[in-house]
Design a protein around this motif. Structure first.
Motif, PDB file in Angstrom:
ATOM      1  N   SER A   6       0.829  -1.204   0.000  1.00  0.00           N
ATOM      2  CA  SER A   6       0.000   0.000   0.000  1.00  0.00           C
ATOM      3  C   SER A   6       0.862   1.252   0.000  1.00  0.00           C
ATOM      4  N   ILE A   7       1.939   1.240   0.750  1.00  0.00           N
ATOM      5  CA  ILE A   7       2.846   2.388   0.796  1.00  0.00           C
ATOM      6  C   ILE A   7       3.426   2.650  -0.593  1.00  0.00           C
ATOM      7  N   VAL A   8       3.809   1.590  -1.285  1.00  0.00           N
ATOM      8  CA  VAL A   8       4.318   1.731  -2.652  1.00  0.00           C
ATOM      9  C   VAL A   8       3.256   2.365  -3.542  1.00  0.00           C
ATOM     10  N   ASN A   9       2.023   1.912  -3.426  1.00  0.00           N
ATOM     11  CA  ASN A   9       0.946   2.476  -4.243  1.00  0.00           C
ATOM     12  C   ASN A   9       0.693   3.947  -3.909  1.00  0.00           C
ATOM     13  N   PHE A  10       0.802   4.314  -2.637  1.00  0.00           N
ATOM     14  CA  PHE A  10       0.615   5.713  -2.246  1.00  0.00           C
ATOM     15  C   PHE A  10       1.718   6.592  -2.845  1.00  0.00           C
ATOM     16  N   ILE A  11       2.958   6.119  -2.776  1.00  0.00           N
ATOM     17  CA  ILE A  11       4.088   6.871  -3.342  1.00  0.00           C
ATOM     18  C   ILE A  11       3.927   6.990  -4.855  1.00  0.00           C
ATOM     19  N   ALA A  12       3.531   5.904  -5.503  1.00  0.00           N
ATOM     20  CA  ALA A  12       3.333   5.930  -6.954  1.00  0.00           C
ATOM     21  C   ALA A  12       2.217   6.907  -7.331  1.00  0.00           C
ATOM     22  N   SER A  13       1.154   6.931  -6.566  1.00  0.00           N
ATOM     23  CA  SER A  13       0.056   7.859  -6.837  1.00  0.00           C
ATOM     24  C   SER A  13       0.510   9.304  -6.671  1.00  0.00           C
ATOM     25  N   PHE A  14       1.295   9.565  -5.636  1.00  0.00           N
ATOM     26  CA  PHE A  14       1.840  10.902  -5.406  1.00  0.00           C
ATOM     27  C   PHE A  14       2.721  11.328  -6.583  1.00  0.00           C
ATOM     28  N   CYS A  15       3.617  10.441  -7.015  1.00  0.00           N
ATOM     29  CA  CYS A  15       4.493  10.738  -8.147  1.00  0.00           C
ATOM     30  C   CYS A  15       3.697  10.949  -9.432  1.00  0.00           C
ATOM     31  N   LEU A  16       2.667  10.154  -9.638  1.00  0.00           N
ATOM     32  CA  LEU A  16       1.830  10.316 -10.823  1.00  0.00           C
ATOM     33  C   LEU A  16       1.130  11.670 -10.812  1.00  0.00           C
ATOM     34  N   GLY A  17       0.662  12.094  -9.652  1.00  0.00           N
ATOM     35  CA  GLY A  17       0.047  13.414  -9.544  1.00  0.00           C
ATOM     36  C   GLY A  17       1.016  14.518  -9.922  1.00  0.00           C
ATOM     37  N   ILE A  18       2.255  14.399  -9.476  1.00  0.00           N
ATOM     38  CA  ILE A  18       3.292  15.383  -9.821  1.00  0.00           C
ATOM     39  C   ILE A  18       3.540  15.379 -11.321  1.00  0.00           C
ATOM     40  N   LEU A  19       3.687  14.188 -11.914  1.00  0.00           N
ATOM     41  CA  LEU A  19       3.969  14.093 -13.342  1.00  0.00           C
ATOM     42  C   LEU A  19       2.819  14.624 -14.194  1.00  0.00           C
ATOM     43  N   VAL A  20       1.595  14.345 -13.779  1.00  0.00           N
ATOM     44  CA  VAL A  20       0.438  14.862 -14.519  1.00  0.00           C
ATOM     45  C   VAL A  20       0.414  16.395 -14.442  1.00  0.00           C
ATOM     46  N   ALA A  21       0.717  16.952 -13.281  1.00  0.00           N
ATOM     47  CA  ALA A  21       0.723  18.407 -13.131  1.00  0.00           C
ATOM     48  C   ALA A  21       1.827  19.059 -13.962  1.00  0.00           C
ATOM     49  N   LEU A  22       2.963  18.383 -14.083  1.00  0.00           N
ATOM     50  CA  LEU A  22       4.060  18.939 -14.878  1.00  0.00           C
ATOM     51  C   LEU A  22       3.764  18.893 -16.371  1.00  0.00           C
ATOM     52  N   ASN A  23       2.868  18.014 -16.792  1.00  0.00           N
ATOM     53  CA  ASN A  23       2.362  17.950 -18.170  1.00  0.00           C
ATOM     54  C   ASN A  23       3.481  17.894 -19.207  1.00  0.00           C
ATOM     55  N   PHE A  24       4.312  16.863 -19.127  1.00  0.00           N
ATOM     56  CA  PHE A  24       5.406  16.678 -20.076  1.00  0.00           C
ATOM     57  C   PHE A  24       4.868  16.409 -21.479  1.00  0.00           C
ATOM     58  N   ASN A  25       5.505  16.990 -22.459  1.00  0.00           N
ATOM     59  CA  ASN A  25       5.165  16.725 -23.852  1.00  0.00           C
ATOM     60  C   ASN A  25       6.206  15.848 -24.528  1.00  0.00           C
ATOM     61  N   ASN A  26       7.330  15.642 -23.865  1.00  0.00           N
ATOM     62  CA  ASN A  26       8.409  14.830 -24.411  1.00  0.00           C
ATOM     63  C   ASN A  26       8.042  13.352 -24.286  1.00  0.00           C
ATOM     64  N   ASN A  27       7.975  12.650 -25.406  1.00  0.00           N
ATOM     65  CA  ASN A  27       7.574  11.250 -25.419  1.00  0.00           C
ATOM     66  C   ASN A  27       8.546  10.367 -24.639  1.00  0.00           C
ATOM     67  N   ASP A  28       9.843  10.678 -24.684  1.00  0.00           N
ATOM     68  CA  ASP A  28      10.826   9.867 -23.960  1.00  0.00           C
ATOM     69  C   ASP A  28      10.626   9.952 -22.451  1.00  0.00           C
ATOM     70  N   ILE A  29      10.312  11.132 -21.952  1.00  0.00           N
ATOM     71  CA  ILE A  29      10.055  11.293 -20.514  1.00  0.00           C
ATOM     72  C   ILE A  29       8.782  10.546 -20.122  1.00  0.00           C
ATOM     73  N   LEU A  30       7.770  10.619 -20.966  1.00  0.00           N
ATOM     74  CA  LEU A  30       6.533   9.879 -20.687  1.00  0.00           C
ATOM     75  C   LEU A  30       6.785   8.387 -20.638  1.00  0.00           C
ATOM     76  N   LEU A  31       7.555   7.876 -21.582  1.00  0.00           N
ATOM     77  CA  LEU A  31       7.872   6.444 -21.598  1.00  0.00           C
ATOM     78  C   LEU A  31       8.693   6.044 -20.374  1.00  0.00           C
ATOM     79  N   LEU A  32       9.667   6.873 -20.027  1.00  0.00           N
ATOM     80  CA  LEU A  32      10.546   6.567 -18.897  1.00  0.00           C
ATOM     81  C   LEU A  32       9.780   6.539 -17.580  1.00  0.00           C
ATOM     82  N   PHE A  33       9.027   7.592 -17.302  1.00  0.00           N
ATOM     83  CA  PHE A  33       8.387   7.705 -15.995  1.00  0.00           C
ATOM     84  C   PHE A  33       7.010   7.052 -15.918  1.00  0.00           C
ATOM     85  N   TYR A  34       6.113   7.385 -16.830  1.00  0.00           N
ATOM     86  CA  TYR A  34       4.753   6.849 -16.766  1.00  0.00           C
ATOM     87  C   TYR A  34       4.745   5.341 -17.023  1.00  0.00           C
TER      88      TYR A  34
END
Length: 121
Positions: free
Chosen positions: A39-67
């Motif tokens: 559950s802790i892993v899922n909470f951290i992943a959700s937090f990171c996903l929220g950050i990444l969505v807010a940053l709104n990357f347009n670079n496909n390589d960054i999306l592939l790497l992180f998402y």
């Protein structure tokens, strides 16, 4: 999909797997009640996903790497489902219900927190 994209996903997946194994095996958090390390892993992943969505990357390589790579291997949806299945087999229906609600609600709250920390600051 070209070789470069596959390599980027592989690197992100490898890093996500290493961090997940570390947290699941070595991180022990005691906050007064029982929270599974999955559950802790899922909470951290959700937090990171929220950050990444807010940053709104347009670079496909960054999306592939992180998402796709990192968060795809770091988050543990299959482990969450397995935990629910174990509780179902043990006929612990109330605990199953609360564990399900806990993970869904807290994951959403951590996503929301990560998203709005970036948006407002």
């Amino acid at each position: 999909m070209d070789f470069n994209s596959i390599a980027i996903i592989f690197i992100g997946s490898f890093l996500g797997l290493i961090f997940r194994i570390f947290i699941q095996n070595y991180l022990k958090i005691n906050i007064g009640f029982d929270i599974q390390n999955t559950s802790i892993v899922n909470f951290i992943a959700s937090f990171c996903l929220g950050i990444l969505v807010a940053l709104n990357f347009n670079n496909n390589d960054i999306l592939l790497l992180f998402y796709t790579g990192f968060l795809g291997c770091f988050s543990t949806f299959s482990s969450f489902i397995f935990q629910l299945f174990v509780l179902l087999r043990k006929r612990k229906f109330i605990r199953l219900f609360f564990h399900y609600i806990e993970v869904i609600v807290f994951s959403f709250l951590f996503f929301y927190l990560g998203y709005f920390l970036i948006i407002f600051f």
